[in-house]
Design a protein around this motif. Structure first.
Motif, short mmCIF file in Angstrom:
data_model
loop_
_atom_site.label_atom_id
_atom_site.label_comp_id
_atom_site.label_asym_id
_atom_site.label_seq_id
_atom_site.Cartn_x
_atom_site.Cartn_y
_atom_site.Cartn_z
N MET A 1 0.89 -1.19 0.29
CA MET A 1 -0.05 -0.26 -0.10
C MET A 1 0.77 1.38 0.15
O MET A 1 1.67 1.04 0.58
CB MET A 1 -1.14 0.26 1.06
N LEU A 2 -0.02 2.34 -0.65
CA LEU A 2 0.92 3.94 -0.60
C LEU A 2 -0.43 4.71 -0.05
O LEU A 2 -0.94 4.83 -0.71
CB LEU A 2 1.52 3.74 -2.40
N THR A 3 0.86 5.00 0.17
CA THR A 3 -0.10 6.62 0.67
C THR A 3 1.00 7.85 0.20
O THR A 3 2.14 8.60 0.29
CB THR A 3 0.14 6.73 1.86
N ILE A 4 0.84 8.70 -0.55
CA ILE A 4 0.71 10.23 -1.42
C ILE A 4 -0.41 11.43 -0.85
O ILE A 4 -0.73 11.16 -0.93
CB ILE A 4 1.37 9.65 -3.05
N ALA A 5 0.76 12.19 -0.81
CA ALA A 5 -0.17 13.77 -0.05
C ALA A 5 0.43 14.51 -1.77
O ALA A 5 1.13 14.48 -2.32
CB ALA A 5 1.02 14.41 0.54
N HIS A 6 -1.00 15.21 -2.81
CA HIS A 6 -0.79 15.65 -3.54
C HIS A 6 -1.41 16.91 -3.07
O HIS A 6 -2.44 17.25 -2.46
CB HIS A 6 -1.18 14.78 -4.38
N LEU A 7 -0.40 17.74 -3.60
CA LEU A 7 -1.50 19.14 -3.94
C LEU A 7 -0.30 19.75 -5.22
O LEU A 7 0.44 19.55 -5.44
CB LEU A 7 -0.61 19.94 -2.27
N SER A 8 -1.01 21.22 -5.53
CA SER A 8 -0.73 22.11 -6.82
C SER A 8 -0.87 23.13 -6.39
O SER A 8 -1.55 24.25 -5.40
CB SER A 8 -1.83 21.29 -7.30
N ASP A 9 -0.83 23.90 -7.40
CA ASP A 9 -0.62 25.50 -7.37
C ASP A 9 0.02 26.25 -6.25
O ASP A 9 -0.72 26.96 -5.53
CB ASP A 9 -1.66 25.89 -8.25
N ASP A 43 4.31 8.07 1.60
CA ASP A 43 5.32 7.61 0.52
C ASP A 43 5.91 8.87 -0.22
O ASP A 43 7.18 8.81 -0.96
CB ASP A 43 5.07 6.66 0.01
N ALA A 44 5.03 10.29 -0.42
CA ALA A 44 5.87 11.23 -1.11
C ALA A 44 5.51 12.27 -0.66
O ALA A 44 3.34 12.19 -0.90
CB ALA A 44 6.26 10.31 -3.02
N VAL A 45 5.07 13.28 -1.31
CA VAL A 45 4.36 14.54 -1.47
C VAL A 45 4.28 14.90 -2.72
O VAL A 45 5.88 15.48 -3.12
CB VAL A 45 4.55 15.87 -0.02
N LEU A 46 3.11 15.48 -3.74
CA LEU A 46 3.90 15.84 -4.66
C LEU A 46 2.90 16.89 -4.98
O LEU A 46 1.99 17.00 -4.72
CB LEU A 46 2.49 14.95 -5.83
N VAL A 47 3.99 18.19 -6.19
CA VAL A 47 3.59 18.64 -5.97
C VAL A 47 3.40 19.15 -7.57
O VAL A 47 4.47 19.38 -8.04
CB VAL A 47 4.44 20.06 -5.57
N THR A 48 2.29 19.10 -8.34
CA THR A 48 1.58 19.03 -9.38
C THR A 48 1.51 20.38 -10.18
O THR A 48 0.82 21.00 -10.91
CB THR A 48 0.74 18.62 -9.86
N GLY A 49 2.94 21.57 -9.68
CA GLY A 49 3.27 22.74 -10.80
C GLY A 49 2.58 23.68 -10.42
O GLY A 49 1.66 24.44 -9.45
N ASP A 50 3.14 25.04 -11.71
CA ASP A 50 2.49 26.05 -10.51
C ASP A 50 3.21 26.94 -9.67
O ASP A 50 2.37 26.70 -8.25
CB ASP A 50 1.33 26.59 -11.09
N VAL A 73 9.69 14.71 -1.25
CA VAL A 73 8.71 15.58 -2.27
C VAL A 73 8.98 15.71 -3.79
O VAL A 73 10.01 15.45 -4.60
CB VAL A 73 8.58 17.33 -1.99
N LEU A 74 8.00 15.42 -4.69
CA LEU A 74 7.57 14.54 -5.69
C LEU A 74 7.69 16.88 -7.21
O LEU A 74 6.50 16.81 -5.98
CB LEU A 74 7.82 14.09 -6.53
N ILE A 75 8.07 16.96 -7.99
CA ILE A 75 7.65 18.01 -8.32
C ILE A 75 7.36 17.92 -9.68
O ILE A 75 7.76 17.48 -10.71
CB ILE A 75 8.06 19.64 -7.47
N HIS A 104 10.44 8.71 -10.29
CA HIS A 104 10.28 8.66 -9.33
C HIS A 104 10.32 6.91 -8.49
O HIS A 104 8.62 6.52 -8.46
CB HIS A 104 9.80 9.63 -8.19
N GLN A 105 10.75 6.49 -8.35
CA GLN A 105 10.91 4.84 -8.24
C GLN A 105 10.33 4.48 -6.55
O GLN A 105 11.48 5.05 -5.44
CB GLN A 105 11.77 4.55 -8.65
N LEU A 106 9.09 4.59 -6.03
CA LEU A 106 8.49 4.75 -4.58
C LEU A 106 9.08 3.27 -4.50
O LEU A 106 7.87 2.36 -5.10
CB LEU A 106 7.75 5.36 -4.70
N PRO A 107 8.17 2.52 -2.90
CA PRO A 107 8.56 1.01 -2.50
C PRO A 107 7.43 0.79 -3.24
O PRO A 107 5.93 1.50 -3.17
CB PRO A 107 8.68 1.63 -1.04
N GLY A 108 7.43 -0.69 -3.56
CA GLY A 108 5.46 -1.10 -4.18
C GLY A 108 4.89 0.06 -5.76
O GLY A 108 4.31 -0.45 -6.27
#
Ligand SMILES: [Fe+2]
Ligand SMILES: [Fe+2]
Length: 254
Positions: A1-9, A43-50, A73-75, A104-108
């Protein structure tokens, strides 16, 4: 199982009523502080641009400070970003104008962050170089694992007129690549400044809310931009059946 936070802009540097960007920075810091204070791990925090509002080097210095986290943190860039200073300040690379695509290679699971920006334009496109790269990365490497594909611009209309006109176009090319790779579990994006869920190419497409502001719907009196809605984020949970479940959160005041 993978848990990712996702924010943007997060739009650092956005000058609201001549506040010199303090409002945008405060909101981004509020979100990052919330994530850092979580009792559990991500497992990661994603920030999708801007990430920056004007694509200036000084804004990327702020981005680097604000996105420092105990989490990985992945951007990826958005239309307000500028490739050369993004590369120099955030990635420590020489200035180059080619698309900024990263695996980006995360576990799983693999997370592929794509550059849908078109320098000098508000709308988006995954160009041939990016689609060829995506196809090759999905075909090689850890093919037994699920993959998440993230970019800034949604490749579909979201029934928000202001955003639909500057969405990601040329989406048939993306759909063709995705259909060749059943390991892709879901698509993640930002740009629209509204928490939303839809589909593209038979896959879930999850849109992160905008940290700096919220775009409102016609039924809310919009389309307009609300600066009073609180910042939000998404938690994506990828389970053992490769199913992604998304939980949207309003981020409380510190
Ligand atoms: Fe934005
Ligand atoms: Fe955008």
């Amino acid at each position: 199982m993978l848990t990712i936070a996702h924010l943007s802009d997060i739009h650092l540097g956005q000058d609201h009523r001549r506040d010199r960007g303090t409002r945008a920075r405060r909101r981004a810091e509020r979100v990052m502080a919330y994530l850092d204070a979580l009792p559990g791990s991500l497992d990661a925090v994603l920030v999708t641009g801007d990430l920056a509002d004007h694509g200036l080097p000084a804004e990327y210095e702020q981005v680097a400070e604000v996105l420092k986290s105990r989490h990985r943190v992945l951007i990826c860039p958005g239309n307000h970003d500028s490739r050369a200073p993004y590369r120099e300040v955030l990635l420590g690379e020489g200035p180059g104008e080619s698309p900024i695509n990263r695996l980006h290679q995360l576990p799983g699971a693999d997370v592929l962050m794509l550059d849908s920006s078109i320098p000098g334009r508000p709308d988006g496109l995954l160009d041939e170089e990016t689609l060829t790269w995506l196809d090759a990365e999905l075909a090689g490497g850890r093919t037994e694992l699920p993959a998440l594909v993230a970019f800034h611009h949604p490749p579909v209309e979201l029934s928000v007129p202001t955003v639909d006109g500057i969405r990601q176009f040329g989406e048939a090319g993306l759909a063709r690549v995705l259909r060749r790779h059943p390991r892709v579990a879901a698509l993640l994006c930002g740009h629209s400044h509204t928490p939303a869920a839809t589909t593209f190419a038979g896959l879930p497409l999850l849109v992160a809310p905008g940290v700096v502001s919220t775009v409102t719907l016609p039924c809310e009196g919009g389309p307009g931009i609300s600066l009073t809605h609180p910042p939000m984020l998404a938690f994506h949970v990828l389970d053992g059946d490769r199913r992604l479940t998304t939980h949207y959160r309003v981020v409380p005041e510190n």
